[in-house]
Design a protein around this motif. Sequence first.
Motif, PDB file in Angstrom:
ATOM      1  N   SER A  23       0.840  -1.208   0.000  1.00  9.25           N
ATOM      2  CA  SER A  23       0.000   0.000   0.000  1.00  9.25           C
ATOM      3  C   SER A  23       0.872   1.253   0.000  1.00  9.25           C
ATOM      4  O   SER A  23       0.521   2.251  -0.630  1.00  9.25           O
ATOM      5  CB  SER A  23      -0.953  -0.004   1.201  1.00  9.25           C
ATOM      6  OG  SER A  23      -0.245   0.155   2.405  1.00  9.25           O
ATOM      7  N   LYS A  27       0.715   4.247  -2.771  1.00  9.12           N
ATOM      8  CA  LYS A  27       0.451   5.652  -2.428  1.00  9.12           C
ATOM      9  C   LYS A  27       1.295   6.617  -3.260  1.00  9.12           C
ATOM     10  O   LYS A  27       0.982   7.797  -3.362  1.00  9.12           O
ATOM     11  CB  LYS A  27       0.744   5.890  -0.929  1.00  9.12           C
ATOM     12  CG  LYS A  27      -0.418   5.516  -0.024  1.00  9.12           C
ATOM     13  CD  LYS A  27       0.021   5.400   1.413  1.00  9.12           C
ATOM     14  CE  LYS A  27       0.224   6.740   2.079  1.00  9.12           C
ATOM     15  NZ  LYS A  27      -1.061   7.339   2.519  1.00  9.12           N
ATOM     16  N   TRP A  34      -7.265   0.299  -6.431  1.00 10.70           N
ATOM     17  CA  TRP A  34      -6.749  -0.979  -5.906  1.00 10.70           C
ATOM     18  C   TRP A  34      -7.930  -1.888  -5.543  1.00 10.70           C
ATOM     19  O   TRP A  34      -8.760  -1.508  -4.701  1.00 10.70           O
ATOM     20  CB  TRP A  34      -5.888  -0.706  -4.679  1.00 10.70           C
ATOM     21  CG  TRP A  34      -5.008  -1.848  -4.266  1.00 10.70           C
ATOM     22  CD1 TRP A  34      -4.652  -2.931  -5.000  1.00 10.70           C
ATOM     23  CD2 TRP A  34      -4.348  -1.991  -2.990  1.00 10.70           C
ATOM     24  NE1 TRP A  34      -3.800  -3.747  -4.274  1.00 10.70           N
ATOM     25  CE2 TRP A  34      -3.602  -3.189  -3.041  1.00 10.70           C
ATOM     26  CE3 TRP A  34      -4.314  -1.222  -1.822  1.00 10.70           C
ATOM     27  CZ2 TRP A  34      -2.829  -3.643  -1.963  1.00 10.70           C
ATOM     28  CZ3 TRP A  34      -3.544  -1.669  -0.759  1.00 10.70           C
ATOM     29  CH2 TRP A  34      -2.814  -2.862  -0.829  1.00 10.70           C
ATOM     30  N   LEU A  51      -6.943  -0.620   4.420  1.00 10.88           N
ATOM     31  CA  LEU A  51      -7.373   0.046   3.186  1.00 10.88           C
ATOM     32  C   LEU A  51      -7.894   1.439   3.491  1.00 10.88           C
ATOM     33  O   LEU A  51      -7.575   2.407   2.789  1.00 10.88           O
ATOM     34  CB  LEU A  51      -8.435  -0.796   2.487  1.00 10.88           C
ATOM     35  CG  LEU A  51      -7.916  -2.087   1.848  1.00 10.88           C
ATOM     36  CD1 LEU A  51      -9.072  -2.961   1.363  1.00 10.88           C
ATOM     37  CD2 LEU A  51      -6.958  -1.773   0.699  1.00 10.88           C
ATOM     38  N   SER A  54      -5.172   3.843   4.287  1.00  7.75           N
ATOM     39  CA  SER A  54      -4.187   4.081   3.218  1.00  7.75           C
ATOM     40  C   SER A  54      -4.487   5.350   2.438  1.00  7.75           C
ATOM     41  O   SER A  54      -3.602   5.948   1.845  1.00  7.75           O
ATOM     42  CB  SER A  54      -4.162   2.894   2.247  1.00  7.75           C
ATOM     43  OG  SER A  54      -5.334   2.911   1.428  1.00  7.75           O
ATOM     44  N   TYR A  58      -9.992   2.403  -3.453  1.00 10.40           N
ATOM     45  CA  TYR A  58      -9.948   0.944  -3.405  1.00 10.40           C
ATOM     46  C   TYR A  58     -11.345   0.341  -3.438  1.00 10.40           C
ATOM     47  O   TYR A  58     -12.347   1.025  -3.183  1.00 10.40           O
ATOM     48  CB  TYR A  58      -9.222   0.458  -2.145  1.00 10.40           C
ATOM     49  CG  TYR A  58      -9.988   0.728  -0.867  1.00 10.40           C
ATOM     50  CD1 TYR A  58      -9.790   1.897  -0.136  1.00 10.40           C
ATOM     51  CD2 TYR A  58     -10.931  -0.193  -0.392  1.00 10.40           C
ATOM     52  CE1 TYR A  58     -10.499   2.142   1.030  1.00 10.40           C
ATOM     53  CE2 TYR A  58     -11.636   0.049   0.777  1.00 10.40           C
ATOM     54  CZ  TYR A  58     -11.424   1.215   1.482  1.00 10.40           C
ATOM     55  OH  TYR A  58     -12.126   1.462   2.632  1.00 10.40           O
ATOM     56  N   ASP A 112       0.405  -9.732  -3.491  1.00 13.36           N
ATOM     57  CA  ASP A 112       0.697  -8.848  -2.357  1.00 13.36           C
ATOM     58  C   ASP A 112       2.126  -8.932  -1.833  1.00 13.36           C
ATOM     59  O   ASP A 112       2.531  -8.109  -1.020  1.00 13.36           O
ATOM     60  CB  ASP A 112      -0.301  -9.079  -1.210  1.00 13.36           C
ATOM     61  CG  ASP A 112      -0.319 -10.518  -0.700  1.00 13.36           C
ATOM     62  OD1 ASP A 112       0.510 -11.336  -1.142  1.00 13.36           O
ATOM     63  OD2 ASP A 112      -1.181 -10.817   0.151  1.00 13.36           O
TER      64      ASP A 112
END
Length: 254
Positions: A23, A27, A34, A51, A54, A58, A112
């Motif tokens: 994440s 950014k 996302w 999330l 962040s 998303y 991920d």
Amino acid sequence: PIIYIITPTNIRAEQKADLTRMSHTLKLVNNIHWIVVEDSENKSSMVSRLLERSGLNYTHLNVLTPPQFKMASKDPNWLKPRGVLQRNAGLDWLRNQKRFLAEQGVLYFADDDNTYSLDIFQEMRYTQKVSVWPVGLVGYLRYERPVVKNRKVVGWFTAWKPDRPFAMDMAGFAVNVQLVHKYPEAKFSNEVQRGYQESTFLTGLKLTLDDLEPRANMCTEVLVWHTRTEKSSMKNEDKLMKKYGKATNPKIEV
Ligand code: UGA
Ligand code: MN
């Protein structure tokens, strides 16, 4: 064009660390969305909070891999494909966004635990059909990459099954969203031969080698790495538990 990034994510001790790193990379990238798809029956509060905090655009989804397709911890890591239903759920979501039908966008499948240079997002941003590039630390090689001759992809440099239609890792390509809408049947499958997920999806988009756009300086630069996070041993949890009747505080999220 906007970049849609579909990330399947599995529950494990290292999940928050991996998602935090990813994440924080995202950014630093403009104009992205996302799509994070948990492999679980319910959305976890850890991922929900991560999330939300962040500040990214998303969508949070979840779908559980049925037990017969799930890897057991003693299975060799290649035995069963991972993230299949989760990527498909991301694709379904994208295809159902009718308001996006005319939108200029690019789709990237980003696991991920990989390592992403910011440059890879620039490379994929303007994709006519499919852009491709090398992936580092994969396939028991320093890298795998598309073979380029006269600015065209003519084959694959891999040690393992270079005869696959699209012999590249999931991290090695991005596709134009219009193509995803045009061929709604293109998806991943738990039933295909191992190593054929990428080929199954891309074949579903009716692509040939001629359609591929070599990026990263004609596929000579590595801008994404198939790193894998080491599984952390927790053996001292048991040890402390036996000795003192308690170990680390379960209320502290890791
Ligand atoms: C390699 C490829 O790079 C992946 O794109 C491919 O999905 C995978 O093999 C495969 O065998 O299917 P690898 O590093 O071995 O990747 O796999 P993981 O990183 O463990 O899993 C790929 C993604 O799926 C990750 O984002 C992970 O969080 C997720 N995952 C993993 C699930 O959603 N469910 C699982 O049970 C395991
Ligand atoms: Mn991985």
